[in-house]
Design an enzyme around this catalytic site. Structure first.
Site, PDB file in Angstrom:
ATOM      1  N   GLU A  73     -82.718 -51.577 -67.713  1.00 28.69           N
ATOM      2  CA  GLU A  73     -81.770 -51.688 -66.599  1.00 28.69           C
ATOM      3  C   GLU A  73     -81.700 -53.127 -66.102  1.00 28.69           C
ATOM      4  O   GLU A  73     -82.702 -53.823 -66.047  1.00 28.69           O
ATOM      5  CB  GLU A  73     -82.267 -50.758 -65.466  1.00 28.69           C
ATOM      6  CG  GLU A  73     -81.407 -50.759 -64.229  1.00 28.69           C
ATOM      7  CD  GLU A  73     -81.927 -49.766 -63.165  1.00 28.69           C
ATOM      8  OE1 GLU A  73     -82.604 -48.779 -63.519  1.00 28.69           O
ATOM      9  OE2 GLU A  73     -81.671 -50.017 -61.991  1.00 28.69           O
ATOM     10  N   GLU A 115     -78.206 -54.920 -56.420  1.00 32.13           N
ATOM     11  CA  GLU A 115     -78.101 -53.879 -55.410  1.00 32.13           C
ATOM     12  C   GLU A 115     -77.959 -54.529 -54.040  1.00 32.13           C
ATOM     13  O   GLU A 115     -78.752 -55.390 -53.688  1.00 32.13           O
ATOM     14  CB  GLU A 115     -79.352 -52.996 -55.465  1.00 32.13           C
ATOM     15  CG  GLU A 115     -79.166 -51.645 -54.869  1.00 32.13           C
ATOM     16  CD  GLU A 115     -80.130 -50.643 -55.475  1.00 32.13           C
ATOM     17  OE1 GLU A 115     -79.651 -49.730 -56.165  1.00 32.13           O
ATOM     18  OE2 GLU A 115     -81.349 -50.773 -55.288  1.00 32.13           O
ATOM     19  N   HIS A 128     -80.536 -57.373 -53.710  1.00 32.02           N
ATOM     20  CA  HIS A 128     -81.767 -57.038 -54.417  1.00 32.02           C
ATOM     21  C   HIS A 128     -81.468 -57.079 -55.912  1.00 32.02           C
ATOM     22  O   HIS A 128     -80.426 -56.582 -56.348  1.00 32.02           O
ATOM     23  CB  HIS A 128     -82.153 -55.624 -53.966  1.00 32.02           C
ATOM     24  CG  HIS A 128     -83.328 -55.037 -54.661  1.00 32.02           C
ATOM     25  ND1 HIS A 128     -84.617 -55.237 -54.250  1.00 32.02           N
ATOM     26  CD2 HIS A 128     -83.406 -54.222 -55.747  1.00 32.02           C
ATOM     27  CE1 HIS A 128     -85.446 -54.576 -55.039  1.00 32.02           C
ATOM     28  NE2 HIS A 128     -84.737 -53.945 -55.953  1.00 32.02           N
ATOM     29  N   THR A 129     -82.340 -57.688 -56.720  1.00 31.43           N
ATOM     30  CA  THR A 129     -82.133 -57.705 -58.178  1.00 31.43           C
ATOM     31  C   THR A 129     -83.411 -57.264 -58.871  1.00 31.43           C
ATOM     32  O   THR A 129     -84.512 -57.421 -58.336  1.00 31.43           O
ATOM     33  CB  THR A 129     -81.756 -59.117 -58.698  1.00 31.43           C
ATOM     34  OG1 THR A 129     -82.880 -59.993 -58.548  1.00 31.43           O
ATOM     35  CG2 THR A 129     -80.569 -59.696 -57.942  1.00 31.43           C
TER      36      THR A 129
END
Ligand code: NAG
Length: 282
Positions: free
Chosen positions: A98, A102, A115-116
């Protein structure tokens, strides 16, 4: 025709089709939300909404094994506490890969947190968080994921904020074998998203809407167990894209001024020692 020839022909066709600019009608499906996700203006605009009973989401029709995705997003404005907007690539299964953007909402006037993370084989723990240098709910901004065999680059309006290099030679897992699909979702994370769940969603403002424009996916389409790039390596620059000196200066600027969390400096999280990729990239 031998199966190889058929595969080669199919790969050639998809290679031709996979590098064109797209719109929401040809490239994505509304995946969930019972009517809360809507495509407008002949595929030029997509909106997702969230109310107390459900959020909504859309996903790419194709899976990709490497690619570059650009998406313009205008986030929920006003009091967005507890509201999460996700833009990610993800493979299937319990040991998934993934690449995650976010956006964690916040009370009016307080900044969104970007957010990463990068997961390989179901393992993440590679979080970096940022504030943005603009209000992401006031206008559209372009968020990009560049994923090639050497590196992952996340950019905001063309400015790289994060580079995750392929450090397999150091024993670090890198997503390079599992095809991933794009998912974009608007959902309620009030249990944790804003100050660890302290600030709850104000449902009096519902429904909340986020808007999306100018989707562009240049990718190696994964089809019939093969990739359109295995026979025709993409000539597009993203496949070999690196961070040049100028972009590197931008990356440093973004990280120095806007990074608010970096797993690479979180010694408490890694009592065994900071992960080896942190020495070369972050
Ligand atoms: C919300 O705003 C506060 C105050 O600026 C900040 O400390 C916090 O990190 C922001 N983000 C979230 C997700 O709470």
């Amino acid at each position: 025709m031998s199966s190889f020839k058929i595969f080669f022909f199919a790969a050639l066709l998809t290679a031709v089709f996979s590098f064109s600019t797209a719109d929401f009608i040809s490239d994505v499906d509304i995946a969930w939300g019972d009517g809360r996700g809507k495509i407008h203006n002949n595929g030029q605009l997509l909106t997702l909404s969230l109310d107390k009973s459900s959020g909504s989401g859309f996903q790419s029709k194709n899976e990709y094994l490497f690619g570059k995705l650009d998406l313009q997003i205008k986030l929920v404005s006003g009091n967005s506490a507890g509201i999460v907007t996700t833009f990610k690539l993800q493979s299937e299964g319990s040991t998934w890969d993934e690449i995650l953007f976010e956006f964690l909402g916040n009370s009016s006037g307080d900044p969104y947190t970007l957010h990463t993370n990068v997961y390989t084989q179901g393992k993440g723990y590679k979080e970096q968080q940022f504030n943005l240098w603009f209000d992401p709910s006031a206008d559209y901004h372009t968020y990009s994921i560049i994923w090639n065999p050497q590196r992952i680059i996340l950019t905001v309006d063309g400015t790289p904020i994060r580079e995750f290099k392929n450090s397999e030679s150091l024993g670090v897992l890198f997503p390079s074998s599992k095809p991933m699909r794009m998912y974009v979702e608007l959902w309620n994370g009030e249990d944790w998203a804003t100050r660890g769940g302290l600030v709850k969603t104000d449902w009096s403002g519902a429904p909340f809407t986020a808007s999306f424009m100018n989707i562009k996916i240049d990718g190696c389409v994964h089809i019939n167990g093969g990739s359109s790039c295995s026979t025709t390596e993409p000539s597009s620059s993203w496949y070999t894209q690196q961070i040049d000196a100028e972009s590197h200066a931008r990356l440093e600027w973004a990280q120095k001024n806007y990074m608010i969390y970096n797993y690479c400096t979180d010694a408490k999280k890694f009592p065994q020692g900071i992960p080896p990729e942190c020495a070369t990239s972050a």
